[in-house]
Scaffold this active site. Structure first.
Site, mmCIF file in Angstrom:
data_model
loop_
_atom_site.group_PDB
_atom_site.id
_atom_site.type_symbol
_atom_site.label_atom_id
_atom_site.label_comp_id
_atom_site.label_asym_id
_atom_site.label_seq_id
_atom_site.Cartn_x
_atom_site.Cartn_y
_atom_site.Cartn_z
ATOM 1 N N ASP A 102 2.382 2.534 -3.093
ATOM 2 C CA ASP A 102 1.082 3.250 -2.203
ATOM 3 C C ASP A 102 1.594 3.817 -0.722
ATOM 4 O O ASP A 102 3.072 4.378 -1.445
ATOM 5 C CB ASP A 102 1.686 1.586 -1.153
ATOM 6 C CG ASP A 102 1.079 0.112 -1.973
ATOM 7 O OD1 ASP A 102 0.230 0.894 -2.467
ATOM 8 O OD2 ASP A 102 1.269 -0.953 -1.613
ATOM 9 N N TYR A 316 -7.460 -5.439 0.794
ATOM 10 C CA TYR A 316 -6.185 -5.506 0.907
ATOM 11 C C TYR A 316 -5.862 -5.944 2.199
ATOM 12 O O TYR A 316 -5.331 -5.265 3.273
ATOM 13 C CB TYR A 316 -5.078 -3.796 0.836
ATOM 14 C CG TYR A 316 -3.874 -4.924 0.054
ATOM 15 C CD1 TYR A 316 -3.279 -5.528 -0.658
ATOM 16 C CD2 TYR A 316 -2.726 -3.905 0.747
ATOM 17 C CE1 TYR A 316 -2.165 -5.243 -1.133
ATOM 18 C CE2 TYR A 316 -1.387 -3.657 0.426
ATOM 19 C CZ TYR A 316 -1.039 -4.863 -0.144
ATOM 20 O OH TYR A 316 0.157 -5.130 -0.931
#
Length: 827
Positions: A102, A316
DNA sequence: GCAAGGTC
């Protein structure tokens, strides 16, 4: 071969799909998915796969002085062995590797951890790609132009890990040792949990210190042509309008003036139009707040969001971002909803707008897009009610962010009566705008009729209301999470877990949460001796230090050493106060376990634990006084604030996950059992032949009820009954078991036809088994039911089952999956 | 067994 590493499996799968144009296939290795096509392999981690800790010689709390932890080594060990092994195995065969974790600080650290694991086995080149959302354009762009790992940014994250571990472990051990709490009930402190706890404790202190003040307000009902509305008395207080009257005589005087006349003259009318902008896209905190107004706890909202994310219906759920990425095509996403029975009409109406422009929030980050629906739409029947409600919230929030503003018309009418002023504020929704697709935010109107200046309005009633100022309100869970975010405490992924931790540690109870005596004592001790650990300033300073490390202005070692130095000073202060702190903590622990006076000797009755581990209520005067009361056998007891008036005893709640219940006053429960008589209902299936045993409905002193054999304890056959409600024994009989059917609360609006107690128990066990199975990774409700049908009627049955024969029996379940579940159960 | 941070 090129190895690509992501932060999680889900990202690995989607990146493989994009880069391979759908040709990637998945294989499992050590229970880890590896996606492959051509010369590429993609593997997903599970966040951090290594963790910081002290060397094993520091493990025994009693052998090591907490202060020694300050200068102890901090090492990194694999915490996810399967993933680490798979990563190393793949790295050995790779010619190059790409870190695709990420795009945030923790992602950089997770990437560096993967880099070091790769370096353990090979020195192939390792590059880093960064993208903010997993879309074709972003992912391809990132892989066309790879970058390098930012080791300074990763070091900033490592500083946090070390400082948190050293402060948290040293102080936690110190408090636990001083209070002699070494088992499961240690006393924890930490950089995030303790300032959060102090927020709750401080608010409770304000509430306790609050001294209510009396005041008065006056309302008048005004009439225009039969249409009534409410106006409120106000006066000029040093140039500003005030409604609260602090003096009773003054309030009476104003009331007398207003009641001395029967009409009011309009002196001022003001009309205004107000636009009401649509809400901004959801980040985690805003999502939790919205879900909380629908009645979901933070934990529950996040766990449903997680489920909707893994099944592919929403993006997400852990994100700070409130600005949609450029890649998001709002109209195309709206198009996906056209034709949906629940959302089709709203989507079409939004698509009819001249222009579709999404709102933007203040936070624009690189981590992930704001939470929004993916465009994949489930059938309503596929989801549970709660899942659907949360899905709908996310869809409608997206709709709202692309909808038009609403318009309100405000009307303010001021009038005079008996020399006193009255005002009324009306509002009317003229253009509903986003409210039409987002029914969650309030759109309530307040009608005030159109009037002109100089007009006379009749007064139909005047009310003088005496009121009191109110203490500040307790923080609810979502308000706490918002405040944590404002103060920089915790992260999007951890704030709700921190609250859960405070509950689990016995620091808070109820909703809105209230601090226990132990929490007050911990916060007080920290305020006196380690103020930093209960202050949000510790996090603020850490953030500044991490920024310096990331910018190359300071090193990890400098920052960590400085922090260790501060902690050493804290321990200087603490050194001589261990006993004093320990006593205070122990008193508070006792207070949290105290129910009320012992009816036999006047000492206190406390929640205690027997040698066998079961809980009961016993007198503090033991062994002189041996008075006891039983508690239910399931769950952990929690003493509530609420008290039984008859016995001066606090009520008890039994915490047992989804089976949590309020037991109430243990004396009342025991007395109820003493007064009731067993009611025989039929033969005992275990010992009817021979011994002639019979089943009876029994009330136990621990508050539970059951159907049990009259020959107990020689025969211990029993069936559970619900804890509450009247039980009616009907004259319908179950032919299989020779037992009458039972009804709970027969006279209520919603009686529960429990039926034959044996049949009921069998169904109950099956239901429980299905629920337990659903808690396993990747087991949905359909699979759980199929497993149960195949005879897997408990987690133990699954653990002992043969994987191959289950795979043969249950459609859609592979032997590998079964083995994964068995590993999960063994862990 | 301690923290907080990832993720399931």
């Amino acid at each position: 071969m090129e190895l690509i590493i992501t932060e999680k499996d889900n990202a690995a799968r989607r990146i493989a799909e994009i880069l391979s144009e759908g040709s990637a296939s998945a294989e499992r290795r050590n229970g880890v998915n590896v996606y492959r096509w051509g010369g590429k392999r993609v593997v997903g981690l599970s966040g951090h796969v290594v963790g910081v800790d002290f060397p094993p010689e520091y493990n025994d709390w009693r052998d090591v002085e907490p202060v020694e932890l300050i200068d102890a080594d901090v090492t990194k060990e694999a915490t996810q062995e399967n993933i680490v092994a798979t990563l190393k195995h793949l790295a050995r065969k790779a010619e190059s590797a790409v870190i695709a974790t990420d795009y945030d600080r923790e992602g950089e650290l997770i990437g560096k951890e993967a880099y070091e694991l790769i370096r353990d086995v090979t020195d192939v080149p390792v590059s880093r790609v960064r993208f903010s959302s997993i879309t074709e354009r972003e992912v391809r762009g990132a892989f066309e132009d790879p970058d390098e790992i930012d080791f300074d940014l990763a070091a900033a994250g490592e500083a946090r890990q070390i400082i948190d571990l050293v402060w948290g472990a040293a102080l936690t051990r110190f408090l636990s040792l001083s209070a002699r709490q070494l088992g499961d009930d240690f006393i924890s402190v930490g950089r995030v949990q303790s300032p959060t706890l102090k927020l709750i404790v401080d608010r409770e202190r304000e509430i306790e210190a609050f001294d209510p003040e009396d005041y008065w307000e006056i309302f008048a009902d005004l009439q225009k042509n039969g249409s009534g509305f409410e106006a409120q008395y106000f006066y000029d207080d040093d140039g500003s309008e005030a409604e609260r009257i602090w003096d009773e005589a003054e309030a009476e005087a104003a009331y007398a003036d207003l009641t001395s006349v029967d009409s009011a003259t309009v002196t001022n009318v003001r009309r205004r139009t107000r636009t009401d902008s649509p809400p901004t896209p959801f980040n985690t905190t805003a999502f939790i707040s919205a879900a909380s107004s629908l009645g979901y706890s933070a934990q529950r909202a996040m766990s449903i969001a997680e489920e909707l994310y893994t099944t592919g219906y929403m993006t997400y759920p852990r994100t700070d971002n409130t600005v949609y990425p450029d890649d998001l095509e709002e109209d195309a996403l709206l198009d996906e909803f056209v034709g949906s029975p629940e959302f089709g009409e709203d989507a079409e109406s939004l698509l009819e707008q001249d222009e579709i422009v999404a709102t933007e929030g203040d936070e624009e980050t690189t981590d992930h897009p704001p939470i929004h629906p993916t465009g994949e739409i489930p059938n309503k029947s596929e989801l549970s009610e709660d899942e659907w409600e949360i899905f709908e919230l996310v869809v409608r929030r997206f709709f709202a962010t692309v909808a038009e503003a609403a318009t309100w018309e405000r009307l303010r009418v001021v009038s005079e009566a008996g020399g006193r002023s009255l005002k009324a504020n009306g509002k009317r929704l003229v253009e509903p705008g986003y409210h039409a697709v987002y029914p969650y935010s309030s759109a309530s109107e307040n009608h005030v009729p159109d009037v002109e200046e100089g007009e006379e309005l009749s007064i139909s009633e005047v009310r003088l209301e005496d009121k009191q100022t109110q203490p500040p309100r307790r923080y609810g869970q979502s308000r706490l999470i918002e405040t944590m975010e404002d103060l920089g405490l915790g992260t999007k992924a951890t704030r709700h877990n921190t609250l859960e931790k405070l509950y689990d540690r016995g620091y808070i109870e109820g909703d809105p949460p209230r601090p226990t005596a132990l929490a007050n004592a911990v916060v007080e001790a920290a305020e006196d001796f380690a103020d930093r650990v209960v202050s949000d300033e510790m996090t603020a300073q850490l953030e500044r230090d991490m920024t310096r490390i990331a910018n190359g202005e300071a090193t990890l070692d400098e920052v960590a050493d400085e922090s260790r130095e501060m902690l050493s000073q804290v321990f200087e202060e603490l050194r001589n106060s261990s006993e004093e702190i320990g006593e205070h903590l122990q008193e508070s622990l006792k207070a949290d376990k105290t129910l009320g006076p012992c009816p036999q000797c006047g000492e206190s009755m406390l929640v205690r634990r027997s040698r066998q581990g079961s809980y009961f209520v016993g007198c503090d005067g033991f062994p002189e006084c041996r008075n006891t009361l039983p508690l239910p056998s399931s769950g952990e007891p929690l003493v509530l604030d609420e008290e039984c008036e008859e016995h001066d005893m606090h009520h008890v709640k039994m915490l047992a996950g989804r089976d949590t219940f309020v037991h109430g006053c243990p004396r009342c429960e025991a007395e109820k059992a003493d007064e009731s008589e067993d009611e025989v209902i039929g033969p005992c299936p275990e010992c009817r032949d021979g011994e002639g045993g019979e089943l009876a409905i029994k009330h136990l002193r621990s508050g539970s009820r059951l159907v049990g054999c009259t020959r107990y304890p020689d025969c211990d056959y029993s069936l559970p009954l619900p804890r509450n409600g009247d039980i009616e024994v009907t004259d319908e009989f179950c032919e299989d078991h020779d037992l009458p059917e039972l009804v709970i609360d027969p006279d209520s609006d919603d009686p529960w036809e429990l039926g034959c107690p044996i049949c009921n128990f069998e169904e109950y066990q099956a239901r429980n088994a299905v629920q337990d199975l659903e808690d396993l990774n990747g087991v949905g409700s359909a699979t759980a039911e199929k497993l149960e049908d195949a005879g897997v009627d408990s987690l133990d049955a699954l653990r002992e089952a043969d994987a191959d024969s289950i795979a043969g029996e249950v459609q859609g379940v592979s032997a590998g999956q079964v083995r994964d579940w068995q590993t999960e159960l063994d862990a």
